[in-house]
Design a protein around this motif. Sequence first.
Motif, PDB file in Angstrom:
ATOM      1  N   ARG A 219       0.838  -1.211   0.000  1.00 55.80           N
ATOM      2  CA  ARG A 219       0.000   0.000   0.000  1.00 55.80           C
ATOM      3  C   ARG A 219       0.866   1.251   0.000  1.00 55.80           C
ATOM      4  N   ALA A 220       1.974   1.202   0.712  1.00 57.64           N
ATOM      5  CA  ALA A 220       2.890   2.346   0.696  1.00 57.64           C
ATOM      6  C   ALA A 220       3.462   2.556  -0.706  1.00 57.64           C
ATOM      7  N   ALA A 223       0.640   4.048  -2.989  1.00 49.58           N
ATOM      8  CA  ALA A 223       0.390   5.466  -2.723  1.00 49.58           C
ATOM      9  C   ALA A 223       1.535   6.331  -3.236  1.00 49.58           C
ATOM     10  N   ARG A 224       2.772   5.860  -3.079  1.00 47.81           N
ATOM     11  CA  ARG A 224       3.899   6.651  -3.569  1.00 47.81           C
ATOM     12  C   ARG A 224       3.882   6.752  -5.085  1.00 47.81           C
ATOM     13  N   GLN A 225       3.522   5.635  -5.748  1.00 43.86           N
ATOM     14  CA  GLN A 225       3.469   5.675  -7.210  1.00 43.86           C
ATOM     15  C   GLN A 225       2.368   6.616  -7.698  1.00 43.86           C
ATOM     16  N   HIS A 229       1.811  11.219  -1.253  1.00 52.02           N
ATOM     17  CA  HIS A 229       2.978  10.976  -0.402  1.00 52.02           C
ATOM     18  C   HIS A 229       2.636  10.857   1.080  1.00 52.02           C
ATOM     19  N   GLU A 231      -0.190   9.758   2.363  1.00 49.23           N
ATOM     20  CA  GLU A 231      -0.805   8.442   2.522  1.00 49.23           C
ATOM     21  C   GLU A 231       0.257   7.351   2.497  1.00 49.23           C
ATOM     22  N   ALA A 232       1.267   7.526   1.645  1.00 50.85           N
ATOM     23  CA  ALA A 232       2.346   6.541   1.570  1.00 50.85           C
ATOM     24  C   ALA A 232       3.090   6.445   2.899  1.00 50.85           C
ATOM     25  N   ARG A 258      11.259   1.392   3.917  1.00 49.25           N
ATOM     26  CA  ARG A 258      10.102   1.841   3.143  1.00 49.25           C
ATOM     27  C   ARG A 258       9.614   3.190   3.658  1.00 49.25           C
ATOM     28  N   CYS A 262       9.303   6.841   1.552  1.00 48.35           N
ATOM     29  CA  CYS A 262       8.067   7.633   1.497  1.00 48.35           C
ATOM     30  C   CYS A 262       8.278   9.021   2.088  1.00 48.35           C
TER      31      CYS A 262
END
Length: 414
Positions: A219-220, A223-225, A229, A231-232, A258, A262
């Motif tokens: 999920r991180a 969200a980053r993709q 950011h 949320e990531a 990770r 983020c």
Amino acid sequence: MSERGMSVRELADAVNDAVGRLTGRPAVTSERTVYRWLSGQNRWPQARQRLALEAVTGLSAVRLGFVPRGKQHDPVRLEEGSDVERRRFLGAAASTAAVTISLTPNASARPSRVGTADVVRLRAGIERLVALDDERGGHGLEHVALAGAAEALGLQERAATQRVRQRLFALATDYTAQAAWSRIDAGQLDGVEARLERALTLAGLAQDSERSMQVWNLRAMLARQRRHHHEAVAAAEAGLATAVARRSPVHASLAHARTAVCLAHSGQARPALRHLARAEDKLTKADLQQPRASWLVFYGPAELHSLTAIVHDVVGRPAEAEAASHHALAELGPAYRRNRAHTLARLALAQLHQGDIEQACTTSGEVFDVMAGTALPGRLRLLLGDFQRDLLARAPRPMAHEWTDRYRTQWSGS
């Protein structure tokens, strides 16, 4: 047993199931029998038990450490195991062997009681999917992964024990997470969130904090993709808060790394570097020789160096990013072809950000060499798109256009 995550009871059940497939009657291998094998008190099990062990593990009895009776033995003949009984038995028990990603057996052949042999078979399937992901990328594996999840959920309704049921839920989580990752790696982000929500629910049913961390890690990344950011960062911190990350240094290291990535993308350089330092510290305390879940096998010094390179480049330290990328490439094993290509692309960016344009163009070209014969995953194409954009902004126009013209076919057509 450690590699398969099997208890003494589960190994006994798997052997009994395998014998039952041949004879039509379950065997009576007990936990005491398994303990005698482990202690060496029984150095050469009965023939059908030996053959059942070979079917369950995919290894010969000799490779499992058993010693044939008698004084003189031909190791080649023992490894070949060419006797008629062995061939007949292994043919009948083939569905329990941990060597295939074929997921759904003939319904009429299914036993009414689902046991450890089914868990072993499904686990072999997810291991094969992970190996394919390492070699060429996760894109294109979604439908196979979803089939695996469906079978695991179907089998749990007939699980022999609560422990088997929870392991099937955990495998359903693995397969569902692999399906989500397939779309992330392909750069096709629609529908991924629903897959991850489903995987998180399954991890809860499995009562498995490791699988919960697996999902939060994805999920991180999702969200980053999407460039969400904050949320990531929240998803990465949720992974860091799981029970497994609190007790296991290797899980904690990945969770900190990770979180660092983020935070770097969210513009928080100092916290990012602090988490990176914690990731390094945790990894020094981890025993990387211990068996791990298939989804985590990729993580070690090479991956940490790769994530370190991302953090340093994003926070404006390209020289440190270049050094970390070189360390990652030196540590990466040959099986991790996709990861090597991704690290080379990050190295090219770090070189470009230092103004070393010719070297950056040469390095980026190696990405296509590494992935030759395989379609580039969407995520890797996006990274090369970042390289092209920065190249156009920093390099003389003829050089930037030459790079684009040289690799357009491989890049856009992959």
